[in-house]
Design a protein around this motif. Structure first.
Motif, PDB file in Angstrom:
ATOM      1  N   PRO B 217       0.804  -1.228   0.000  1.00 51.58           N
ATOM      2  CA  PRO B 217       0.000   0.000   0.000  1.00 51.58           C
ATOM      3  C   PRO B 217       0.838   1.279   0.000  1.00 51.58           C
ATOM      4  O   PRO B 217       0.297   2.371  -0.214  1.00 51.58           O
ATOM      5  CB  PRO B 217      -0.822  -0.110   1.291  1.00 51.58           C
ATOM      6  N   PRO B 220       1.240   3.153  -3.945  1.00 51.24           N
ATOM      7  CA  PRO B 220       0.409   4.251  -4.462  1.00 51.24           C
ATOM      8  C   PRO B 220       0.754   5.599  -3.819  1.00 51.24           C
ATOM      9  O   PRO B 220       0.751   6.633  -4.499  1.00 51.24           O
ATOM     10  CB  PRO B 220      -1.023   3.823  -4.104  1.00 51.24           C
ATOM     11  N   ALA B 221       1.064   5.584  -2.525  1.00 52.06           N
ATOM     12  CA  ALA B 221       1.385   6.843  -1.841  1.00 52.06           C
ATOM     13  C   ALA B 221       2.697   7.431  -2.365  1.00 52.06           C
ATOM     14  O   ALA B 221       2.810   8.639  -2.592  1.00 52.06           O
ATOM     15  CB  ALA B 221       1.465   6.623  -0.327  1.00 52.06           C
ATOM     16  N   TRP B 224       2.301   8.736  -5.896  1.00 53.92           N
ATOM     17  CA  TRP B 224       1.571  10.000  -5.874  1.00 53.92           C
ATOM     18  C   TRP B 224       2.495  11.136  -5.462  1.00 53.92           C
ATOM     19  O   TRP B 224       2.486  12.227  -6.047  1.00 53.92           O
ATOM     20  CB  TRP B 224       0.370   9.927  -4.937  1.00 53.92           C
ATOM     21  N   ARG B 229      -0.292  12.169 -10.100  1.00 54.27           N
ATOM     22  CA  ARG B 229      -1.330  11.730 -11.042  1.00 54.27           C
ATOM     23  C   ARG B 229      -1.590  10.258 -10.772  1.00 54.27           C
ATOM     24  O   ARG B 229      -0.711   9.527 -10.319  1.00 54.27           O
ATOM     25  CB  ARG B 229      -0.851  11.858 -12.493  1.00 54.27           C
ATOM     26  N   ARG B 230      -2.794   9.820 -11.142  1.00 50.60           N
ATOM     27  CA  ARG B 230      -3.126   8.408 -11.016  1.00 50.60           C
ATOM     28  C   ARG B 230      -2.740   7.713 -12.321  1.00 50.60           C
ATOM     29  O   ARG B 230      -3.216   8.115 -13.389  1.00 50.60           O
ATOM     30  CB  ARG B 230      -4.631   8.258 -10.763  1.00 50.60           C
ATOM     31  N   GLU B 243      -1.691  -3.261  -4.631  1.00 50.97           N
ATOM     32  CA  GLU B 243      -2.315  -1.945  -4.414  1.00 50.97           C
ATOM     33  C   GLU B 243      -1.998  -0.979  -5.551  1.00 50.97           C
ATOM     34  O   GLU B 243      -2.839  -0.165  -5.935  1.00 50.97           O
ATOM     35  CB  GLU B 243      -1.893  -1.365  -3.061  1.00 50.97           C
ATOM     36  N   GLN B 246      -4.276  -1.981  -8.330  1.00 45.99           N
ATOM     37  CA  GLN B 246      -5.654  -1.581  -8.021  1.00 45.99           C
ATOM     38  C   GLN B 246      -5.840  -0.068  -8.130  1.00 45.99           C
ATOM     39  O   GLN B 246      -6.909   0.402  -8.524  1.00 45.99           O
ATOM     40  CB  GLN B 246      -6.034  -2.060  -6.616  1.00 45.99           C
ATOM     41  N   PHE B 247      -4.809   0.675  -7.753  1.00 50.68           N
ATOM     42  CA  PHE B 247      -4.909   2.139  -7.803  1.00 50.68           C
ATOM     43  C   PHE B 247      -5.210   2.614  -9.222  1.00 50.68           C
ATOM     44  O   PHE B 247      -5.991   3.553  -9.424  1.00 50.68           O
ATOM     45  CB  PHE B 247      -3.613   2.757  -7.278  1.00 50.68           C
TER      46      PHE B 247
END
Lengths: 301, 301
Positions: B217, B220-221, B224, B229-230, B243, B246-247
């Motif tokens: 997890p 993603p942090a 970012w 941006r995603r 994760e 999934q993000f």
């Protein structure tokens, strides 16, 4: 290209530097190593009478005080609710005198202002703020408070193969929604202070845990984390930029350090508070000082 | 372009996705939002029989044991000194069983292996390692252990306006010197685990303070933090990538999740340990699974 810059030694120093590192010869720097880093508050846009981010936060504190009467008796909510900002000024003054008693509740309020919302929601709130917020004394939208000569400098550098970054003490996620429209700098080239984020079920949520205060000696570490290269040009305006400016001096080739001097009470502001040591080092270290009054033919677009 | 990819549903899924997001229509994605993130170990290069970074660290532990006989009786220095790696395997096995007794001295040794050297010195050591280190079983230089189909995929995406990033549990400053030669990815597009850095007198020094373990997890942090941006495409190979994969699914438009399946004992390795949950989710979530054996006509250049 740099037509908001007046002819003179400052403009010459910039142009000479860029020509040296882009021309075949002993000072040539490969394009991928042409990294330029810019502070934001006071370097790319106004930081007086208060940081723009602080205005954004004060509006949030007021919202919170509107919703919860108990907060109206507590700082910093009281200041936001009543609009009496003296307490804020005093808090900063006391901080510089070594007394952080009042700073602690302010920092706590900042950290909890937007906790437990997604980064997307946070960005929406920032966009909403900038859609109509005006600078309190200049009477122009905050989105028009960027310095035209600095935006020209960003484009000039990029046209010469540089990659430009913002490395600011301001909030990373506060700046990112607006640096594109204001400066043409996309989110992936913005480094700033941050709170921790947590990932949950496909979303990133803000927390109230401080992560990095991207100021002073933290700036070189954070820009390294982001870029992995030592910049050859840094621009700043305050003591918090000293280490970032000095870091560029360690480049194996030529480097340029640019310090913005706020000496233009007519068009912007006139102050050196918080920049005394940087200005001193500029003299001894051969840094280039840009006087807003003398070196800029225009301040804003 | 993708000529190391065999014709079939996997290659078709990739090409279809790229064509959709680059063609005018409901699935079009603006170039600046075409962000693709790649895990490194097991996704872009080999991670068996051990992480390449662990080989680098073991050589350092051996150096330390050579210099200090007292260390030779202590793990992990003993394993490095004697070349008996059973202890390492057992430590990892016990970790997955919930027993981290032996992991603690290993982590402590990793964190202190290179503390208090400058980031430039650290990069020199990594370059020296990669100059001659060979993969222990494949008999090729580590610098030739990148997967040819994945490097082709990186170029294919970039040619279609994507910006590619590495987002790895491996050390940020370990990867950066080598990702350019191996994958054509410059340091500023490499996100990874890190120790804290401190700035002193113009230099950044490594510390032994863990900063981020860029896995699960946290990925993603961290991406970012770096990108803001995603991503719309993520590639991984293990549970630690779930994760991040999934993000990308939360993107408002189309997205692609690519999972590399190591099922090629002849040309590379055959294992699913550490990827069981990811493979399960790939089935239910419609992720694209790339079989090394069936989808790649070549593994290495």
């Amino acid at each position: 290209m740099l037509d908001s810059w007046a002819s003179g030694p400052t403009k010459t120093a910039i142009v000479d530097f860029v020509e040296r590192v882009t021309t075949d010869g002993p000072d040539f720097v490969a394009p991928e190593a042409r990294v330029a880093v810019f502070d934001n508050d006071g370097t790319l846009w106004c930081e007086k009478p208060m940081y723009i981010q602080l205005d954004f936060l004060l509006r949030r504190f007021k919202e919170q005080a509107d919703a919860d009467p108990a907060l109206r008796e507590r700082q910093p909510y009281k200041a936001a609710y009543t609009g009496d900002l003296q307490w804020l000024g005093d808090t900063v003054t006391k901080h510089y005198q070594g007394d952080d008693t009042d700073l602690k509740p302010l920092v706590a309020a900042i950290l909890t202002a937007y906790h437990e919302i997604t980064v997307d929601e946070h960005a929406s709130l920032i966009n909403a703020f900038f859609a109509d917020a005006l600078h309190p004394t200049l009477g122009r939208p905050y989105t028009a408070c960027g310095y035209a000569p600095m935006v020209q400098l960003l484009r000039y550098l990029e046209d010469n193969g540089f990659t430009t970054y913002i490395v600011s003490g301001g909030g990373r996620d506060f700046m990112r929604p607006i640096t594109g429209p204001l400066y043409g700098i996309p989110p992936e080239r913005v480094v700033g202070s941050s709170v921790g984020l947590v990932y949950r079920d496909g979303h990133l949520y803000t927390t109230s845990t401080p992560e990095f205060l991207d100021d002073g000696p933290i700036k070189p570490a954070r820009l390294w984390s982001r870029i992995g290269r030592r910049p050859i040009l840094a621009a700043g305006n305050s003591n918090g930029d000293i280490e970032m400016l000095q870091f560029t001096e360690g480049s194996s080739g030529p480097s340029l350090q640019l310090l913005i001097l706020h000496d233009d009470a007519d068009r912007e502001f006139d102050y050196v508070a918080g920049a005394e040591k940087a200005l001193e080092l500029a003299k001894t270290g051969g840094w280039t000082v840009a006087s807003m009054k003398n070196d800029w033919t225009a301040v804003f677009d």
